[in-house]
Design a protein around this motif. Structure first.
Motif, PDB file in Angstrom:
ATOM      1  N   SER A  11      -4.902   2.074 -16.126  1.00  0.00           N
ATOM      2  CA  SER A  11      -4.526   1.295 -14.708  1.00  0.00           C
ATOM      3  C   SER A  11      -6.005   0.410 -15.333  1.00  0.00           C
ATOM      4  O   SER A  11      -6.378   0.707 -15.770  1.00  0.00           O
ATOM      5  CB  SER A  11      -5.491   1.560 -14.207  1.00  0.00           C
ATOM      6  OG  SER A  11      -5.880   0.518 -12.700  1.00  0.00           O
ATOM      7  N   CYS A  13      -7.746  -1.314 -13.377  1.00  0.00           N
ATOM      8  CA  CYS A  13      -9.103  -0.872 -13.415  1.00  0.00           C
ATOM      9  C   CYS A  13      -9.915  -0.633 -14.202  1.00  0.00           C
ATOM     10  O   CYS A  13     -11.474  -0.469 -14.283  1.00  0.00           O
ATOM     11  CB  CYS A  13      -8.819  -0.227 -12.001  1.00  0.00           C
ATOM     12  SG  CYS A  13      -7.807  -1.262 -10.879  1.00  0.00           S
ATOM     13  N   ARG A  83      -9.355   2.110  -1.924  1.00  0.00           N
ATOM     14  CA  ARG A  83      -7.893   1.884  -2.152  1.00  0.00           C
ATOM     15  C   ARG A  83      -7.813   0.548  -1.327  1.00  0.00           C
ATOM     16  O   ARG A  83      -6.292   0.252  -2.235  1.00  0.00           O
ATOM     17  CB  ARG A  83      -7.696   3.297  -1.035  1.00  0.00           C
ATOM     18  CG  ARG A  83      -7.991   4.407  -1.351  1.00  0.00           C
ATOM     19  CD  ARG A  83      -7.853   5.182  -0.156  1.00  0.00           C
ATOM     20  NE  ARG A  83      -8.418   6.460  -0.620  1.00  0.00           N
ATOM     21  CZ  ARG A  83      -8.214   7.615  -0.801  1.00  0.00           C
ATOM     22  NH1 ARG A  83      -7.272   7.511  -2.035  1.00  0.00           N
ATOM     23  NH2 ARG A  83      -8.952   8.768  -1.425  1.00  0.00           N
ATOM     24  N   ASP A  84      -7.898   0.119  -0.698  1.00  0.00           N
ATOM     25  CA  ASP A  84      -6.712  -1.505  -0.973  1.00  0.00           C
ATOM     26  C   ASP A  84      -7.152  -2.415  -1.778  1.00  0.00           C
ATOM     27  O   ASP A  84      -5.939  -3.478  -2.086  1.00  0.00           O
ATOM     28  CB  ASP A  84      -7.051  -2.325   0.215  1.00  0.00           C
ATOM     29  CG  ASP A  84      -7.038  -1.879   1.653  1.00  0.00           C
ATOM     30  OD1 ASP A  84      -6.143  -0.227   1.665  1.00  0.00           O
ATOM     31  OD2 ASP A  84      -7.520  -1.952   2.795  1.00  0.00           O
ATOM     32  N   CYS A  85      -8.315  -2.536  -2.882  1.00  0.00           N
ATOM     33  CA  CYS A  85      -8.479  -3.786  -4.132  1.00  0.00           C
ATOM     34  C   CYS A  85      -8.246  -3.375  -4.640  1.00  0.00           C
ATOM     35  O   CYS A  85      -7.467  -1.763  -5.282  1.00  0.00           O
ATOM     36  CB  CYS A  85     -10.038  -3.641  -3.691  1.00  0.00           C
ATOM     37  SG  CYS A  85     -10.010  -4.839  -5.425  1.00  0.00           S
ATOM     38  N   GLN A  86      -6.442  -4.376  -5.395  1.00  0.00           N
ATOM     39  CA  GLN A  86      -5.623  -3.974  -6.059  1.00  0.00           C
ATOM     40  C   GLN A  86      -5.475  -5.590  -6.795  1.00  0.00           C
ATOM     41  O   GLN A  86      -5.896  -5.813  -6.839  1.00  0.00           O
ATOM     42  CB  GLN A  86      -4.138  -3.952  -5.624  1.00  0.00           C
ATOM     43  CG  GLN A  86      -3.836  -3.050  -4.283  1.00  0.00           C
ATOM     44  CD  GLN A  86      -4.077  -1.619  -4.908  1.00  0.00           C
ATOM     45  OE1 GLN A  86      -3.057  -1.034  -5.904  1.00  0.00           O
ATOM     46  NE2 GLN A  86      -4.788  -0.800  -4.422  1.00  0.00           N
ATOM     47  N   ASP A  89      -5.050  -8.888  -6.651  1.00  0.00           N
ATOM     48  CA  ASP A  89      -4.988  -9.231  -5.225  1.00  0.00           C
ATOM     49  C   ASP A  89      -6.489 -10.412  -5.638  1.00  0.00           C
ATOM     50  O   ASP A  89      -7.335 -10.321  -6.697  1.00  0.00           O
ATOM     51  CB  ASP A  89      -4.996  -8.730  -4.110  1.00  0.00           C
ATOM     52  CG  ASP A  89      -6.325  -7.998  -4.459  1.00  0.00           C
ATOM     53  OD1 ASP A  89      -7.802  -7.675  -4.852  1.00  0.00           O
ATOM     54  OD2 ASP A  89      -6.414  -6.436  -3.368  1.00  0.00           O
ATOM     55  N   CYS A  92      -9.184  -8.755  -6.030  1.00  0.00           N
ATOM     56  CA  CYS A  92      -9.351  -8.505  -7.211  1.00  0.00           C
ATOM     57  C   CYS A  92     -10.389  -9.944  -8.536  1.00  0.00           C
ATOM     58  O   CYS A  92     -10.883  -9.766  -9.486  1.00  0.00           O
ATOM     59  CB  CYS A  92      -9.197  -7.805  -8.025  1.00  0.00           C
ATOM     60  SG  CYS A  92      -8.528  -7.855 -10.010  1.00  0.00           S
ATOM     61  N   ASP A 106      -0.762 -10.056 -10.524  1.00  0.00           N
ATOM     62  CA  ASP A 106      -1.088  -9.734  -9.529  1.00  0.00           C
ATOM     63  C   ASP A 106      -0.195  -8.704  -9.401  1.00  0.00           C
ATOM     64  O   ASP A 106       0.911  -8.639  -9.295  1.00  0.00           O
ATOM     65  CB  ASP A 106      -0.555 -10.220  -8.104  1.00  0.00           C
ATOM     66  CG  ASP A 106      -0.500 -10.354  -6.583  1.00  0.00           C
ATOM     67  OD1 ASP A 106      -0.562  -8.835  -6.322  1.00  0.00           O
ATOM     68  OD2 ASP A 106      -0.545 -11.005  -5.633  1.00  0.00           O
ATOM     69  N   ARG A 108      -0.313  -5.815  -7.075  1.00  0.00           N
ATOM     70  CA  ARG A 108       0.243  -5.162  -5.637  1.00  0.00           C
ATOM     71  C   ARG A 108       2.146  -4.708  -5.488  1.00  0.00           C
ATOM     72  O   ARG A 108       2.708  -5.585  -6.114  1.00  0.00           O
ATOM     73  CB  ARG A 108       0.281  -6.216  -4.153  1.00  0.00           C
ATOM     74  CG  ARG A 108      -0.879  -6.503  -4.900  1.00  0.00           C
ATOM     75  CD  ARG A 108      -1.636  -7.436  -3.472  1.00  0.00           C
ATOM     76  NE  ARG A 108      -1.613  -8.922  -3.971  1.00  0.00           N
ATOM     77  CZ  ARG A 108      -2.205  -9.860  -3.431  1.00  0.00           C
ATOM     78  NH1 ARG A 108      -2.250  -9.638  -2.183  1.00  0.00           N
ATOM     79  NH2 ARG A 108      -1.400 -10.879  -3.323  1.00  0.00           N
ATOM     80  N   PRO A 109       2.388  -4.118  -4.751  1.00  0.00           N
ATOM     81  CA  PRO A 109       4.158  -3.693  -5.036  1.00  0.00           C
ATOM     82  C   PRO A 109       4.610  -4.903  -4.000  1.00  0.00           C
ATOM     83  O   PRO A 109       3.881  -5.502  -3.009  1.00  0.00           O
ATOM     84  CB  PRO A 109       3.999  -2.239  -3.987  1.00  0.00           C
ATOM     85  CG  PRO A 109       2.882  -1.944  -4.067  1.00  0.00           C
ATOM     86  CD  PRO A 109       1.700  -2.911  -4.225  1.00  0.00           C
TER      87      PRO A 109
END
Length: 110
Positions: A11, A13, A83-86, A89, A92, A106, A108-109
């Motif tokens: 990741s 991250c 968990r919501d921060c992808q 996005d 981020c 980005d 995100r799915p």
């Protein structure tokens, strides 16, 4: 931290952490149930019991150096806002900008 298996994606991250050090108000509790909140070590919860304890703007659960190598010490227990921060996005991108890190695509799915 162990190295990922060759087929396991790393990741972005893990080389960032900016969202975890953006604001002491960000790692807040929102929709977690009591069992989820009870699982978070008390030493990592702020005095108001409303979110994660922070040292200045940095979440106390974050280990490592922003922009180099980071990890959440309670990753499996982290709050929903975390968990919501992808990657890539708007949140981020805003956090990475603060640390002068380039934006990510980005991820995100769709």
């Amino acid at each position: 931290m162990t190295a990922p298996a060759p087929t396991e994606a790393v990741s972005p991250c893990q080389s960032c952490g900016a969202c975890c050090a953006y604001s002491a108000n960000w790692p807040r509790f929102t929709i977690e149930d009591d069992a989820a909140l009870d699982a978070i070590p008390a030493a990592l919860v702020n005095d108001r019991l409303s979110g994660m304890r922070c040292d200045n703007d940095r979440c106390a659960a974050l280990s490592g150096q922003i922009g180099e190598a980071t990890a959440c010490t309670i990753y499996a227990l982290r709050p929903e806002v975390c968990r919501d921060c992808q990657p890539g996005d708007p949140e981020c991108t805003m956090a990475r900008r603060r640390y002068k890190l380039p934006p990510l695509p980005d991820m995100r799915p769709a």
